[in-house]
Design an enzyme around this catalytic site. Structure first.
Site, mmCIF file in Angstrom:
data_model
loop_
_atom_site.group_PDB
_atom_site.id
_atom_site.type_symbol
_atom_site.label_atom_id
_atom_site.label_comp_id
_atom_site.label_asym_id
_atom_site.label_seq_id
_atom_site.Cartn_x
_atom_site.Cartn_y
_atom_site.Cartn_z
ATOM 1 N N HIS A 44 -11.685 65.309 49.396
ATOM 2 C CA HIS A 44 -11.149 65.405 50.746
ATOM 3 C C HIS A 44 -11.335 66.801 51.341
ATOM 4 O O HIS A 44 -10.378 67.550 51.561
ATOM 5 C CB HIS A 44 -9.670 65.000 50.756
ATOM 6 C CG HIS A 44 -9.488 63.522 50.796
ATOM 7 N ND1 HIS A 44 -8.295 62.891 50.564
ATOM 8 C CD2 HIS A 44 -10.375 62.523 51.051
ATOM 9 C CE1 HIS A 44 -8.452 61.578 50.667
ATOM 10 N NE2 HIS A 44 -9.702 61.333 50.964
ATOM 11 N N HIS A 83 -11.397 60.319 43.826
ATOM 12 C CA HIS A 83 -10.130 59.576 43.902
ATOM 13 C C HIS A 83 -10.223 58.187 43.282
ATOM 14 O O HIS A 83 -9.212 57.497 43.165
ATOM 15 C CB HIS A 83 -9.684 59.429 45.368
ATOM 16 C CG HIS A 83 -9.315 60.723 46.010
ATOM 17 N ND1 HIS A 83 -10.152 61.391 46.880
ATOM 18 C CD2 HIS A 83 -8.207 61.493 45.909
ATOM 19 C CE1 HIS A 83 -9.571 62.506 47.283
ATOM 20 N NE2 HIS A 83 -8.396 62.596 46.703
ATOM 21 N N CYS A 105 -11.673 61.335 38.927
ATOM 22 C CA CYS A 105 -10.967 62.362 38.163
ATOM 23 C C CYS A 105 -10.362 61.745 36.908
ATOM 24 O O CYS A 105 -9.822 60.632 36.934
ATOM 25 C CB CYS A 105 -9.865 62.970 39.027
ATOM 26 S SG CYS A 105 -8.717 64.028 38.124
ATOM 27 N N HIS A 133 -3.121 56.140 50.566
ATOM 28 C CA HIS A 133 -4.076 57.091 50.013
ATOM 29 C C HIS A 133 -5.069 56.348 49.117
ATOM 30 O O HIS A 133 -4.679 55.469 48.344
ATOM 31 C CB HIS A 133 -3.347 58.167 49.211
ATOM 32 C CG HIS A 133 -4.198 59.337 48.851
ATOM 33 N ND1 HIS A 133 -5.078 59.314 47.791
ATOM 34 C CD2 HIS A 133 -4.321 60.566 49.415
ATOM 35 C CE1 HIS A 133 -5.696 60.479 47.708
ATOM 36 N NE2 HIS A 133 -5.260 61.258 48.683
ATOM 37 N N GLU A 135 -6.574 57.125 46.401
ATOM 38 C CA GLU A 135 -6.276 57.193 44.963
ATOM 39 C C GLU A 135 -5.273 56.115 44.573
ATOM 40 O O GLU A 135 -5.456 55.396 43.592
ATOM 41 C CB GLU A 135 -5.703 58.570 44.611
ATOM 42 C CG GLU A 135 -5.264 58.667 43.151
ATOM 43 C CD GLU A 135 -4.395 59.875 42.869
ATOM 44 O OE1 GLU A 135 -3.374 59.716 42.179
ATOM 45 O OE2 GLU A 135 -4.737 60.981 43.329
ATOM 46 N N CYS A 200 -0.833 65.594 37.803
ATOM 47 C CA CYS A 200 -1.923 66.460 37.330
ATOM 48 C C CYS A 200 -1.420 67.878 37.065
ATOM 49 O O CYS A 200 -0.704 68.464 37.892
ATOM 50 C CB CYS A 200 -3.027 66.472 38.384
ATOM 51 S SG CYS A 200 -4.262 67.749 38.164
ATOM 52 N N SER A 229 -4.438 65.294 50.399
ATOM 53 C CA SER A 229 -3.037 65.106 50.027
ATOM 54 C C SER A 229 -2.472 66.340 49.329
ATOM 55 O O SER A 229 -1.371 66.797 49.639
ATOM 56 C CB SER A 229 -2.906 63.884 49.108
ATOM 57 O OG SER A 229 -1.592 63.761 48.612
ATOM 58 N N SER A 272 -9.799 70.878 46.757
ATOM 59 C CA SER A 272 -11.156 70.520 47.195
ATOM 60 C C SER A 272 -11.791 71.588 48.074
ATOM 61 O O SER A 272 -12.837 71.361 48.670
ATOM 62 C CB SER A 272 -11.114 69.191 47.982
ATOM 63 O OG SER A 272 -10.542 68.168 47.210
#
Length: 289
Positions: A44, A83, A105, A133, A135, A200, A229, A272
């Protein structure tokens, strides 16, 4: 005037990995002449996406694939964005016999696998995250008994069956403090919910770093894409400690008036955000003073 960077900021290994996959495909001579596509935005950040398009990558949207409007043909290369994507998209791409390179990821992949495994063990899934979203859409598509809540308020509106067992999973970029409130509520009120904290690690240290930085600077700049995000969460955390916080995409968004009377300037960047963008912004700030 002093510019202070957050201790942890910029590219995470998931983003670096996805970009490396694209670079390897682009440099591989056996791929010359092949049509190469990326599913949606690889990451993103608009600058990263633009650079990839300049290398020859084309963007194919999920909606086009689902509605049969895509131009994909057998043998084309398709890179799954960082994502991830839905189970249905994976199946359609396999049926089309395209060459799939999965840049999802590893944290996202782990949560997806955990969701599937826990359902097989008889758990219903409580998923905390933004249901819009990509993801989250991708992960939950692999489940059959999933309830998505954006935050504690939404979770409070749900009645959990005491005779069922639940597993709580989260979006990788969830605000750590938001998660702690949810965990406290669950532990105090339910004994049939297993909490698997999958936020994460890179996200967590970036959030902690911006919290620390926001409290010692006069002004804080958060750099990242409009749709990112994790960048938005960095901004939300920073503004809760420092009202002089601004979210920008690149150096063209800077305004001279922000810096009047400010001596300590803090900078952080989403996972990102390329280093070259950060450097350009730092140079622009130095030019303002």
């Amino acid at each position: 005037m002093e510019i202070i960077r957050a201790k942890h900021m910029g590219f995470c290994f998931g983003v670096s990995g996805a970009i490396n996959i694209c670079n390897k495909i682009s440099e591989d001579e056996s791929n010359f002449g092949k049509r190469t596509y990326i599913l949606g935005m690889l990451v993103h950040n608009e600058h990263v996406v633009k650079n990839l398009e300049e290398q020859g990558f084309k963007i194919v949207e999920e909606s086009a694939i689902l509605e049969g409007r895509d131009e994909l043909q057998e043998g084309d290369i398709v890179i799954i964005r960082a994502h991830g994507t839905s189970e249905k998209i994976f199946q359609i791409l396999k049926d089309k016999k395209v060459e799939i390179h999965d840049a999802t990821c590893v944290f996202v992949t782990q949560i997806r696998k955990t969701l599937v495994e826990m359902e097989k063990k008889g758990y219903d899934i409580l998923f905390i995250g933004d249901k819009n979203h990509p993801e989250v859409k991708g992960i939950v598509s692999f489940g059959k008994r999933v309830t998505i809540c954006n935050d504690l308020e939404e979770l409070l509106s749900i009645t959990l069956d005491p005779n069922k067992k639940y597993c709580l999973l989260t979006q990788t970029t969830l605000n750590k403090k938001k998660l702690e409130k949810i965990k406290s509520y669950i532990k105090e009120n339910y004994s049939n919910v297993e909490i698997l904290d999958k936020v994460c690690g890179a996200t967590q240290v970036r959030q902690e770093a911006v919290e620390e930085l926001a409290q010692i600077v006069d002004l804080l700049i958060v750099i990242g894409g409009k749709t990112s995000s994790n960048t938005k969460k960095l901004y939300d955390i920073a503004t809760s400690y420092n009202p002089n916080t601004y979210l920008i995409q690149d150096e063209t968004d800077l305004k001279k008036e922000w810096f009047q009377g400010k001596e300590k300037i803090g900078i952080t960047a989403g996972a990102s955000t390329p280093e070259e963008i950060v450097i350009k912004i730092e140079n622009q700030i130095r030019g303002i003073h």
